[in-house]
Scaffold this motif. Structure first.
Motif, PDB file in Angstrom:
ATOM      1  N   LEU A   6       0.856  -1.186   0.000  1.00 13.32           N
ATOM      2  CA  LEU A   6       0.000   0.000   0.000  1.00 13.32           C
ATOM      3  C   LEU A   6       0.889   1.233   0.000  1.00 13.32           C
ATOM      4  CD1 LEU A   6      -2.304  -1.170   2.896  1.00 13.32           C
ATOM      5  CD2 LEU A   6      -2.956  -1.103   0.516  1.00 13.32           C
ATOM      6  N   THR A   7       0.904   1.947  -1.099  1.00 13.28           N
ATOM      7  CA  THR A   7       1.705   3.181  -1.130  1.00 13.28           C
ATOM      8  C   THR A   7       0.953   4.240  -1.930  1.00 13.28           C
ATOM      9  OG1 THR A   7       2.895   2.273  -2.992  1.00 13.28           O
ATOM     10  CG2 THR A   7       3.983   2.124  -0.867  1.00 13.28           C
ATOM     11  N   GLN A  10      -2.159   6.431  -0.678  1.00 11.91           N
ATOM     12  CA  GLN A  10      -2.235   6.086   0.749  1.00 11.91           C
ATOM     13  C   GLN A  10      -1.144   6.825   1.508  1.00 11.91           C
ATOM     14  OE1 GLN A  10      -3.799   3.486   2.584  1.00 11.91           O
ATOM     15  NE2 GLN A  10      -5.174   2.813   0.981  1.00 11.91           N
ATOM     16  N   GLY A  11       0.032   6.893   0.867  1.00 15.66           N
ATOM     17  CA  GLY A  11       1.161   7.581   1.486  1.00 15.66           C
ATOM     18  C   GLY A  11       0.874   9.055   1.669  1.00 15.66           C
ATOM     19  N   ARG A  13      -1.802  10.331   2.379  1.00 16.28           N
ATOM     20  CA  ARG A  13      -2.722  10.501   3.504  1.00 16.28           C
ATOM     21  C   ARG A  13      -2.039  10.287   4.851  1.00 16.28           C
ATOM     22  NH1 ARG A  13      -6.222   6.139   2.682  1.00 16.28           N
ATOM     23  NH2 ARG A  13      -6.419   6.328   4.927  1.00 16.28           N
ATOM     24  N   TYR A  14      -0.785   9.860   4.822  1.00 16.10           N
ATOM     25  CA  TYR A  14      -0.076   9.588   6.080  1.00 16.10           C
ATOM     26  C   TYR A  14       0.064  10.880   6.875  1.00 16.10           C
ATOM     27  CZ  TYR A  14       3.175   7.701   9.434  1.00 16.10           C
ATOM     28  OH  TYR A  14       3.768   7.299  10.605  1.00 16.10           O
ATOM     29  N   ARG A  15      -0.268  10.825   8.169  1.00 19.34           N
ATOM     30  CA  ARG A  15      -0.227  12.046   8.978  1.00 19.34           C
ATOM     31  C   ARG A  15       1.160  12.251   9.576  1.00 19.34           C
ATOM     32  NH1 ARG A  15      -3.816  10.846  12.956  1.00 19.34           N
ATOM     33  NH2 ARG A  15      -2.702  12.400  14.133  1.00 19.34           N
ATOM     34  N   GLY A  16       2.056  12.773   8.745  1.00 11.28           N
ATOM     35  CA  GLY A  16       3.428  12.960   9.214  1.00 11.28           C
ATOM     36  C   GLY A  16       3.639  14.299   9.886  1.00 11.28           C
TER      37      GLY A  16
ATOM     38  N   ARG B  65      -1.053   1.261  11.421  1.00  8.81           N
ATOM     39  CA  ARG B  65      -1.419   2.651  11.192  1.00  8.81           C
ATOM     40  C   ARG B  65      -2.724   2.937  11.921  1.00  8.81           C
ATOM     41  NH1 ARG B  65      -2.618   4.320   5.548  1.00  8.81           N
ATOM     42  NH2 ARG B  65      -2.517   2.078   5.300  1.00  8.81           N
ATOM     43  N   GLY B  68      -4.177   7.135  10.715  1.00 11.85           N
ATOM     44  CA  GLY B  68      -3.298   7.728   9.706  1.00 11.85           C
ATOM     45  C   GLY B  68      -1.830   7.827  10.028  1.00 11.85           C
ATOM     46  N   ARG B  69      -1.394   7.383  11.196  1.00 13.14           N
ATOM     47  CA  ARG B  69       0.047   7.369  11.423  1.00 13.14           C
ATOM     48  C   ARG B  69       0.459   6.137  12.231  1.00 13.14           C
ATOM     49  NH1 ARG B  69       2.439  10.503  16.507  1.00 13.14           N
ATOM     50  NH2 ARG B  69       3.509   8.508  16.493  1.00 13.14           N
ATOM     51  N   LEU B  91       2.294   0.890   5.856  1.00 10.99           N
ATOM     52  CA  LEU B  91       2.483   1.068   4.412  1.00 10.99           C
ATOM     53  C   LEU B  91       3.825   0.505   3.946  1.00 10.99           C
ATOM     54  CD1 LEU B  91       1.321   4.782   4.145  1.00 10.99           C
ATOM     55  CD2 LEU B  91       0.108   2.800   3.259  1.00 10.99           C
ATOM     56  N   GLY B  92       3.876   0.145   2.673  1.00  6.22           N
ATOM     57  CA  GLY B  92       5.163  -0.200   2.060  1.00  6.22           C
ATOM     58  C   GLY B  92       5.547  -1.666   2.133  1.00  6.22           C
ATOM     59  N   TRP B 158       8.492   3.778   0.895  1.00  2.00           N
ATOM     60  CA  TRP B 158       7.283   3.494   0.113  1.00  2.00           C
ATOM     61  C   TRP B 158       7.619   3.499  -1.369  1.00  2.00           C
ATOM     62  CZ3 TRP B 158       4.209   8.012   2.740  1.00  2.00           C
ATOM     63  CH2 TRP B 158       3.984   7.699   4.079  1.00  2.00           C
ATOM     64  N   ASN B 205       9.398  11.547   9.399  1.00  2.54           N
ATOM     65  CA  ASN B 205       8.282  10.675   9.764  1.00  2.54           C
ATOM     66  C   ASN B 205       8.752   9.586  10.719  1.00  2.54           C
ATOM     67  OD1 ASN B 205       6.550  12.051   8.200  1.00  2.54           O
ATOM     68  ND2 ASN B 205       6.100  10.406   6.757  1.00  2.54           N
TER      69      ASN B 205
END
Ligand code: FES
Lengths: 129, 233
Positions: A6-7, A10-11, A13-16, B65, B68-69, B91-92, B158, B205
């Motif tokens: 999953l990238t 989706q990436g 949307r990652y909450r960094g 996750r 979202g994180r 992810l990844g 990713w 991150n």
């Protein structure tokens, strides 16, 4: 059978948080700069040609418009400042623990310079320059 | 209090594509997300699959996750993540089932940086001594539990699974800066690969995701510096 990695979106949307936003903006502003340079090259090329002259002038008016300039200044300024932050931190890893402060400092430098440039661009545009 | 937990589901034997399922349950604000997953597995659907072992933030099995994180489910409390909780696999890495991902590529990278002590010199009569400062030098990176929260939060990973990823580099750092170890040069050579440290774009991150609060980006920065200056400061 496993489901693929999953990238991609989706990436996105990652909450960094702030640093990841800076990373994304760095990429987006790079694309903005490429777009500007690309249009510039295309316009210069087209204007040299017998049949494409009007097309060249048309592109010229796009990237010389105040709106496009405001966008390009954002890209160049953000990309430069963010790049500088990363270069400094790469040379001085000890500073990496102050990255939050560095990001704020970056915005503190960015906002006045950008505001001033927008002011000048709009003023010139209104004056018909 | 009631919480709604939306979970990523994928069964390789029956599903073509993943989907989400939502469960509602009573919770306390001090409950951990892992407790909610156990509750769902025990009361709603026994087929829900996820990894867990210690349930105390030490084994590193339950990276996922959450909203979202990346978190360890056993360290994420309801009061920190809220009452609307979305749980997805990291992810990844390939999803094997529900929240379980294929960790093989992750451990392959870990193994590739020689994450073990190397010193062929004859051992002294008692032990290889080290000053407090020398031990302090790599203290931060000894805390890694290999949960993969960092590596799977990294956009560079990713984009390309060949990239060593933060966790492997943290573990390389742990030995490279150990005054008793003698294989620093070899490890730095491995890290100076096109898929090594210089793929790190200082995105942070990893540092934010790390449940052990390791200053990962800084450790990677120190490795970059060691490679470019040739000195272990
Ligand atoms: S179950 Fe061991 S770290 Fe969470």
């Amino acid at each position: 059978m496993a489901f693929g990695r999953l990238t991609g979106l989706q990436g996105m949307r990652y909450r960094g948080g702030g640093p990841m936003l800076a990373f994304l903006l760095h990429r987006v502003t790079a694309l903005g700069i490429i777009l500007f340079v690309g249009l510039h090259v295309l316009a210069s090329f087209a204007m040299q040609q017998v049949i494409w002259g009007d097309f060249g002038i048309f592109i010229n008016t796009i990237y010389e418009s105040p709106w496009f300039q405001i966008f390009v200044i954002f890209c160049v300024l953000y990309h430069a400042l963010n790049g500088l932050r990363i270069v400094i931190m790469d040379f001085r890893p000890g500073l990496l623990k102050y990255q939050r402060e560095a990001l704020w400092l970056q915005w503190f430098i960015f906002v006045p310079i950008y505001a001033l440039t927008i002011f000048v661009v709009i003023q010139r545009a209104l004056a018909g320059g | 209090m009631e919480a709604t937990v939306k979970i990523f589901r994928f069964n390789p034997e029956t599903d073509q594509k993943p989907h989400f399922e939502t469960y509602t349950m009573p919770v306390e604000s001090t409950d951990r997300v892992l407790d909610l997953l156990e509750y769902i597995k025990g009361n709603f659907d026994g087929t829900l699959s996820f990894r867990r072992s210690c349930a105390h933030g030490i084994c590193g099995s339950d990276a996922m996750r959450i909203n979202g994180r990346n978190y360890l489910a056993c360290k994420a409390l309801v009061k920190d993540v809220g009452l609307k909780i979305k749980v997805e696999p990291v992810l990844g890495l390939k999803v094997i089932k529900d929240l379980i991902v294929d960790m093989d590529p992750f451990f392959e990278h870990f193994r590739s940086v020689m994450p073990y002590f190397v010193n062929d010199e004859p051992p002294p009569a008692k032990e290889r001594l080290q000053t407090i400062e020398e031990r302090e030098r790599f203290d931060d990176t000894t805390k890694c539990i290999l949960c993969a929260c960092c590596t799977t939060s990294c956009p560079s990973f990713w984009a390309n699974q060949e990239y060593l990823g933060p966790a492997a580099m943290v573990n390389a750092h742990r030995f490279i800066f150990d005054s008793r170890d003698r294989a620093a040069a070899e490890r730095l050579r491995i890290l100076n690969d096109q898929f090594g440290v210089f793929r790190c774009h200082t995105i942070f991150n990893c540092t934010i995701a790390c449940p052990r609060e390791i200053e990962i980006t800084q450790a990677i920065g120190e490795l970059k510096n060691a490679i470019s200056t040739g000195a272990l400061e």
